[in-house]
Design a protein around this motif. Structure first.
Motif, mmCIF file in Angstrom:
data_model
loop_
_atom_site.group_PDB
_atom_site.id
_atom_site.type_symbol
_atom_site.label_atom_id
_atom_site.label_comp_id
_atom_site.label_asym_id
_atom_site.label_seq_id
_atom_site.Cartn_x
_atom_site.Cartn_y
_atom_site.Cartn_z
ATOM 1 N N GLN A 19 0.846 -1.186 0.000
ATOM 2 C CA GLN A 19 0.000 0.000 0.000
ATOM 3 C C GLN A 19 0.886 1.240 0.000
ATOM 4 O OE1 GLN A 19 -3.572 0.100 0.330
ATOM 5 N NE2 GLN A 19 -3.466 -2.083 -0.121
ATOM 6 N N PHE A 20 0.450 2.279 -0.714
ATOM 7 C CA PHE A 20 1.164 3.556 -0.698
ATOM 8 C C PHE A 20 0.141 4.672 -0.783
ATOM 9 C CE2 PHE A 20 0.612 2.514 -5.111
ATOM 10 C CZ PHE A 20 0.528 3.708 -5.803
ATOM 11 N N LEU A 21 0.525 5.848 -0.347
ATOM 12 C CA LEU A 21 -0.369 7.003 -0.350
ATOM 13 C C LEU A 21 0.033 7.930 -1.482
ATOM 14 C CD1 LEU A 21 -2.678 7.675 1.636
ATOM 15 C CD2 LEU A 21 -1.138 9.309 2.691
ATOM 16 N N LEU A 22 -0.911 8.274 -2.335
ATOM 17 C CA LEU A 22 -0.666 9.173 -3.455
ATOM 18 C C LEU A 22 -1.651 10.324 -3.381
ATOM 19 C CD1 LEU A 22 0.805 9.802 -6.127
ATOM 20 C CD2 LEU A 22 -0.982 8.491 -7.283
ATOM 21 N N ASP A 23 -1.127 11.524 -3.198
ATOM 22 C CA ASP A 23 -1.974 12.718 -3.082
ATOM 23 C C ASP A 23 -3.076 12.525 -2.042
ATOM 24 O OD1 ASP A 23 -0.490 14.106 -4.980
ATOM 25 O OD2 ASP A 23 -1.768 13.440 -6.636
ATOM 26 N N GLY A 24 -2.708 11.884 -0.927
ATOM 27 C CA GLY A 24 -3.654 11.684 0.170
ATOM 28 C C GLY A 24 -4.599 10.510 -0.003
ATOM 29 N N GLU A 25 -4.476 9.769 -1.094
ATOM 30 C CA GLU A 25 -5.367 8.633 -1.368
ATOM 31 C C GLU A 25 -4.580 7.326 -1.296
ATOM 32 O OE1 GLU A 25 -7.469 6.890 -5.318
ATOM 33 O OE2 GLU A 25 -7.758 9.026 -4.946
ATOM 34 N N MET A 26 -5.097 6.359 -0.523
ATOM 35 C CA MET A 26 -4.446 5.068 -0.408
ATOM 36 C C MET A 26 -4.577 4.310 -1.721
ATOM 37 S SD MET A 26 -2.595 3.274 1.582
ATOM 38 C CE MET A 26 -2.807 4.016 3.175
ATOM 39 N N ARG A 27 -3.467 3.792 -2.201
ATOM 40 C CA ARG A 27 -3.432 3.015 -3.439
ATOM 41 C C ARG A 27 -2.770 1.674 -3.166
ATOM 42 N NH1 ARG A 27 -3.545 6.095 -8.446
ATOM 43 N NH2 ARG A 27 -4.734 7.955 -8.003
ATOM 44 N N GLY A 28 -3.037 0.711 -4.013
ATOM 45 C CA GLY A 28 -2.435 -0.603 -3.882
ATOM 46 C C GLY A 28 -1.509 -0.903 -5.043
ATOM 47 N N ALA A 29 -0.531 -1.746 -4.783
ATOM 48 C CA ALA A 29 0.427 -2.171 -5.804
ATOM 49 C C ALA A 29 0.864 -3.580 -5.467
ATOM 50 C CB ALA A 29 1.621 -1.227 -5.819
ATOM 51 N N LEU A 30 1.738 -4.122 -6.287
ATOM 52 C CA LEU A 30 2.320 -5.426 -6.003
ATOM 53 C C LEU A 30 3.816 -5.258 -5.784
ATOM 54 C CD1 LEU A 30 0.503 -7.732 -8.588
ATOM 55 C CD2 LEU A 30 -0.110 -7.251 -6.211
ATOM 56 N N ALA A 31 4.368 -6.039 -4.881
ATOM 57 C CA ALA A 31 5.808 -5.993 -4.603
ATOM 58 C C ALA A 31 6.568 -6.175 -5.908
ATOM 59 C CB ALA A 31 6.176 -7.083 -3.603
ATOM 60 N N GLY A 32 7.571 -5.342 -6.119
ATOM 61 C CA GLY A 32 8.364 -5.403 -7.341
ATOM 62 C C GLY A 32 7.929 -4.419 -8.401
ATOM 63 N N ASP A 33 6.746 -3.813 -8.260
ATOM 64 C CA ASP A 33 6.292 -2.787 -9.202
ATOM 65 C C ASP A 33 7.155 -1.541 -9.052
ATOM 66 O OD1 ASP A 33 4.153 -4.356 -10.035
ATOM 67 O OD2 ASP A 33 2.622 -3.149 -9.029
#
Length: 100
Positions: A19-33
């Motif tokens: 999980q990461f925060l972008l412009d105050g919005e929680m976003r999801g990704a996959l390890a290695g992206d």
């Protein structure tokens, strides 16, 4: 098939989620992206263009063109196409007030 963003993930969907925060919005990704892959897979754009209303999605995707700069919440910039996304990253598509 996951189709939430500008790019569609066709394979390797079983990697660990981050999980990461972008412009105050929680976003999801996959390890290695990379940050760019994570941003485009979870949304429709990298950032707004400086020259008009168009949205940008990166250009060369390999660290040569400098189109994919994003800012960390603390201020420093990073190249989204060559930086791996990590759990808890705090990112923004516009420079912070303290940025020169």
């Amino acid at each position: 098939m996951i189709t939430d963003g500008r790019i569609v993930r066709l394979a390797e969907r079983d990697r660990a989620k981050v999980q990461f925060l972008l412009d105050g919005e929680m976003r999801g990704a996959l390890a290695g992206d990379t940050v760019l892959t994570a941003m485009l897979a979870s949304g429709c754009a990298l950032r707004k263009s400086e020259f008009g209303p168009e949205l940008r999605a990166g250009f060369c995707l390999m660290g040569a063109c400098q189109d994919c700069w994003v800012w960390q919440e603390e201020g420093p910039r990073l190249r989204a196409c060559t930086t791996p996304v990590t759990e808890g990253m705090l990112l923004r598509t516009t420079p912070p007030e303290s940025w020169p």
